[in-house]
Design a protein around this motif. Structure first.
Motif, short mmCIF file in Angstrom:
data_model
loop_
_atom_site.label_atom_id
_atom_site.label_comp_id
_atom_site.label_asym_id
_atom_site.label_seq_id
_atom_site.Cartn_x
_atom_site.Cartn_y
_atom_site.Cartn_z
N ARG A 527 0.93 -0.99 -0.02
CA ARG A 527 -0.02 0.38 -0.14
C ARG A 527 0.80 1.21 0.37
O ARG A 527 2.17 1.30 0.89
CB ARG A 527 -1.01 -0.12 1.35
CG ARG A 527 -1.68 -1.42 1.41
CD ARG A 527 -2.63 -1.30 2.86
NE ARG A 527 -3.32 -0.44 3.00
CZ ARG A 527 -3.08 1.02 3.83
NH1 ARG A 527 -2.03 0.85 4.73
NH2 ARG A 527 -3.87 2.42 3.73
N PHE A 528 0.55 2.46 -0.98
CA PHE A 528 1.27 3.27 -0.88
C PHE A 528 0.28 4.13 -0.07
O PHE A 528 -0.84 4.94 -0.57
CB PHE A 528 1.65 4.21 -2.13
CG PHE A 528 2.57 3.12 -3.15
CD1 PHE A 528 1.59 1.87 -3.77
CD2 PHE A 528 3.83 3.20 -2.48
CE1 PHE A 528 2.76 1.07 -4.57
CE2 PHE A 528 4.65 1.98 -3.44
CZ PHE A 528 4.21 1.58 -4.34
N VAL A 529 0.78 5.01 1.24
CA VAL A 529 0.38 6.00 1.81
C VAL A 529 1.10 7.56 2.10
O VAL A 529 2.05 7.56 2.12
CB VAL A 529 0.41 5.21 2.78
CG1 VAL A 529 -0.77 3.87 3.61
CG2 VAL A 529 1.61 5.26 3.69
N ASP A 530 -0.51 7.80 2.38
CA ASP A 530 0.58 9.35 3.22
C ASP A 530 1.48 9.39 4.42
O ASP A 530 2.08 10.10 4.58
CB ASP A 530 -0.70 10.23 3.12
CG ASP A 530 -1.01 10.79 1.32
OD1 ASP A 530 -2.15 11.34 1.20
OD2 ASP A 530 -0.39 10.41 0.34
N GLY A 531 0.80 8.68 5.63
CA GLY A 531 1.35 8.70 6.56
C GLY A 531 1.54 7.78 7.56
O GLY A 531 0.08 6.46 6.83
N PHE A 532 1.74 7.79 8.85
CA PHE A 532 0.86 6.21 9.21
C PHE A 532 0.06 6.56 10.08
O PHE A 532 0.64 7.86 11.14
CB PHE A 532 1.97 5.29 9.90
CG PHE A 532 3.37 5.21 9.16
CD1 PHE A 532 3.94 5.40 8.94
CD2 PHE A 532 2.71 3.78 7.92
CE1 PHE A 532 5.01 5.15 7.89
CE2 PHE A 532 3.39 3.95 7.31
CZ PHE A 532 4.70 4.70 6.24
N PRO A 533 -0.51 6.24 11.34
CA PRO A 533 -1.64 6.75 12.32
C PRO A 533 -0.46 6.78 13.66
O PRO A 533 0.66 5.65 14.04
CB PRO A 533 -2.53 5.42 12.70
CG PRO A 533 -1.74 4.21 12.09
CD PRO A 533 -1.39 4.92 11.06
N MET A 534 -0.68 8.00 14.08
CA MET A 534 0.15 8.00 15.49
C MET A 534 -0.20 8.31 16.97
O MET A 534 -1.50 9.25 16.83
CB MET A 534 1.24 9.40 15.37
CG MET A 534 2.17 9.21 13.29
SD MET A 534 3.71 7.91 13.92
CE MET A 534 4.39 8.35 12.58
N THR A 535 0.71 7.79 18.30
CA THR A 535 -0.32 8.47 19.20
C THR A 535 0.10 10.00 19.30
O THR A 535 1.13 10.29 18.84
CB THR A 535 0.33 7.67 20.57
OG1 THR A 535 1.89 7.96 20.49
CG2 THR A 535 0.10 6.32 20.22
N VAL A 536 0.03 10.37 20.35
CA VAL A 536 0.16 11.77 20.65
C VAL A 536 1.49 12.11 20.50
O VAL A 536 2.51 13.00 20.69
CB VAL A 536 -0.65 12.50 22.26
CG1 VAL A 536 -1.91 12.66 21.19
CG2 VAL A 536 -0.42 11.10 23.38
N THR A 537 2.39 10.80 21.56
CA THR A 537 3.75 10.89 21.88
C THR A 537 4.75 10.62 19.98
O THR A 537 6.35 10.85 20.51
CB THR A 537 4.13 10.22 22.84
OG1 THR A 537 3.92 8.97 22.48
CG2 THR A 537 3.45 10.21 24.28
N GLY A 538 4.05 10.19 19.31
CA GLY A 538 4.69 9.73 18.13
C GLY A 538 5.12 8.74 17.77
O GLY A 538 5.91 8.28 16.94
N LYS A 539 4.08 8.11 18.41
CA LYS A 539 4.75 6.07 18.64
C LYS A 539 3.81 5.66 17.24
O LYS A 539 2.54 6.08 17.11
CB LYS A 539 4.83 5.32 19.46
CG LYS A 539 4.30 4.13 19.50
CD LYS A 539 4.85 3.66 20.74
CE LYS A 539 5.11 1.58 21.03
NZ LYS A 539 5.02 0.76 22.17
N ILE A 540 4.31 5.30 16.27
CA ILE A 540 3.81 4.71 15.09
C ILE A 540 2.29 3.10 16.09
O ILE A 540 2.68 2.90 16.33
CB ILE A 540 4.49 4.15 14.00
CG1 ILE A 540 4.69 4.90 13.82
CG2 ILE A 540 3.12 3.60 13.20
CD1 ILE A 540 5.47 4.80 12.44
N GLN A 541 1.25 3.32 15.53
CA GLN A 541 -0.30 2.25 16.02
C GLN A 541 -0.31 1.60 14.95
O GLN A 541 -1.06 1.33 13.82
CB GLN A 541 -1.42 3.05 16.75
CG GLN A 541 -1.48 4.00 18.15
CD GLN A 541 -2.33 4.99 17.36
OE1 GLN A 541 -2.78 6.10 16.76
NE2 GLN A 541 -3.26 4.63 18.80
N LYS A 542 0.35 0.30 15.64
CA LYS A 542 0.78 -0.55 14.36
C LYS A 542 -0.76 -1.56 14.94
O LYS A 542 -0.97 -2.02 13.28
CB LYS A 542 1.78 -1.71 14.44
CG LYS A 542 3.35 -1.21 14.14
CD LYS A 542 4.03 -2.52 13.73
CE LYS A 542 4.74 -1.67 12.40
NZ LYS A 542 6.15 -2.91 11.66
#
Length: 557
Positions: A527-542
């Motif tokens: 998949r080509f995406v614009d970004g990843f879902p993040m927590t408020v602290t900048g951790k990627i939410q896999k």
């Protein structure tokens, strides 16, 4: 409150032998019983014959200039030479390094260099892999080197390359010649070496990846794998009358420990139905050899049951075996028991770093326990389930599974920092798996703390694939997650953020992977995406990324 802690108190003591000494004991006890049967190689060796061949190969390896403690890689599909190498290296005090048959050039180079392999035994090729071509590309000095005198710029420790097959290749020794050239002096040295070996010596290195990047070399001892193989066989109630069909790969603990060593410690026959898995060959071999046991991951059993000629095979000799590698659907287990006569099939759980099995169901556990759990603790081991603060949780609560006991590896070869991260000061191996223990001690694996993806029994560690994809000049960022798949359980999906102004398609990304990483690690979905879902602290939410990918692709369990 009952704590989530169990220990495998047992009346049978641990074995205090090296692998080689125990092979000698079994060969003396069951000299004329079948040890190894490989129909496609016309091999049918007794335990006496297997020991004699292993002794000659061990002496030959010492004779060509290898010394106890040297690392020797084996890069081959399931063949007689593989099991000979397993036992011969153990007898010679060498450390066998398992090389995944699916590895490509970059992975081979990393593995050989990481542990400083002094020698490599390899098949000419397997399926679409040209092993000789990849090695000669990596080590161009081979063509002009005398056998045993290799000097490689990229692999400075490598001196010996030993090839399987009937042809010869410049710079390489022939496998059969190594044993044939063993002299009486070499045999005498082998006996001297045997007297110095200790069961806590390293005997095997298996590469296992982690979420932090490059593969790690889990270093296992004679004590680790010999005892684990023995108690695995005990759980299956193996005896010298059993014949175990082994279609799972030998490079993995499933083949070499749950298969070969479970058989060796009980005098049972090892039966290889082919070089790689083929459902028809497995069914034909079980019938022809009257196999009483069969190993496999769930996808293998599904392939057997769905074979168009399944009903024509007589599988009435089957009794037991092991299904492991990924969770087993209830329907599949019911069909295996009903249609394959495997009333005593067991489920096993573990990890390479623990030799591998920590939990296993017994042959008489209820069906629900053989599907919903991975059984109870293995003999002489301890397990606790802990929370994020390292405190033992109550029974039924979820936490990380930690294992302690004889099965825990020595460590990761040449990587003290990662070893300390995995094994704490009290000797507990942190598995990274989330689990629960019930009141009766049955364990359920409920998640994978490190986001490992299990594709048809093959472990895929997203970070390793991510770090490889980062090499692509158009890739700015990438995250890999597992998505549901009806055949393999999970497939890998790569979510890619391209660099500004760049364009790419899925075929381009896959082409970049071809020949560089193992086929099963190449993402099925891209998949080509614009970004990843993040927590408020900048951790990627896999977990969110997995859900988004599954939704977009229409994949749901």
């Amino acid at each position: 409150m009952q704590a989530s802690y169990v220990h495998g108190a047992h009346s049978l003591p641990l074995i205090g032998d090296t692998v080689g000494v125990h092979l000698d004991r079994i060969a003396e006890r069951y000299p004329d019983r079948d040890a190894l049967v490989i129909p496609h190689q016309c091999v049918r060796w007794s335990w006496r014959q297997l020991r004699e061949r292993a002794d000659r190969l061990a002496a030959g390896l010492l004779g060509v200039g290898l010394d106890p403690g040297d690392r020797i890689g084996i890069w081959s599909q399931n063949r007689a030479e593989w099991v000979l190498t397993q036992f011969a290296t153990a007898k010679a005090g060498l450390v066998m390094v398992n090389i995944n048959p699916a590895y490509r050039r970059a992975e081979l180079e990393y593995a050989l260099a990481k542990v400083g392999c002094r020698a490599l035994i390899l098949a000419p090729g397997f399926k679409s892999s040209d092993y000789l071509g990849m090695l000669r590309d990596l080590v161009p000095e081979l063509d002009g080197a005398a056998p045993g005198e290799l000097r490689s710029a990229k692999l400075p420790e490598l001196r010996h390359v030993i090839r399987l097959g009937h042809e010869s290749t410049p710079g390489m020794l022939d496998f059969d010649t190594v044993a044939q050239c063993a002299t009486p002096a070499d045999m005498a040295r082998l006996h001297d070496v045997a007297r110095t070996l200790q069961f806590d010596d390293p005997v095997n290195i298996q590469f296992t990846s982690g979420t932090t990047g490059a593969p790690k070399g889990a270093t296992l001892t004679h004590h680790n794998i010999l005892n684990n193989g023995f108690f695995i066989g005990e759980a299956m109630r193996l005896t010298e009358r059993d014949r175990l069909c082994i279609p799972v790969p030998l490079y993995h603990c499933f083949g070499m420990v749950l298969g070969n060593l479970a058989c060796m410690t009980h005098g049972a026959a090892m039966v290889y139905p082919g070089e790689g898995f083929d459902a028809g060959a497995v069914l034909a071999t079980v019938q022809a050899e009257r196999c009483t046991a069969l190993h496999g991951v769930p996808t293998m059993f599904i392939a057997l049951l769905d074979h168009p000629e399944f009903a024509s095979f007589d599988l009435g000799s089957l009794r037991t075996g092991i299904m492991a590698g990924s969770p087993c659907p209830m329907e599949v287990m019911q069909r295996v028991i009903r249609q394959m006569h495997m009333d005593e099939i067991t489920i096993a759980y573990g990890m390479t770093e623990t030799s591998p099995v920590s939990f296993q169901t017994s042959v008489d556990d209820p069906l629900a326990c053989r599907v919903g759990t991975v059984g109870r603790i293995h003999p002489h081991l301890e397990v606790k389930i802990v929370d994020a603060d390292g405190r033992v949780v109550p029974r039924g609560d979820t936490g990380e599974l930690l294992t302690r006991g004889y099965s825990v590896m020595l460590g990761y070869w040449g990587d003290d920092e990662r070893t300390r991260e995995a094994i704490d000061a009290a000797g507990w191996m942190h598995t990274g798996d989330l689990a629960t223990l019930d009141a009766d001690g049955y364990c359920r694996i409920v998640g994978r703390a490190k986001d490992m993806v299990i594709r048809g029994g093959e472990n895929i560690y997203p970070r390793e694939v991510e770090e490889f994809l980062y090499r692509h000049p158009k890739v700015l960022d990438v995250q890999c997650v597992g998505v549901p798949d009806p055949k393999y359980g999970e497939e890998l999906c790569a979510c890619i953020v391209l660099r500004p102004g760049e364009h790419a398609d899925a075929d381009e990304i896959r082409a970049f992977c071809q020949g560089q990483i193992a086929h099963y690690k190449i993402p099925r979905y891209i998949r080509f995406v614009d970004g990843f879902p993040m927590t408020v602290t900048g951790k990627i939410q896999k977990f969110m990324l997995r859900k988004e990918a599954a939704d977009e692709l229409g994949l749901h369990t």
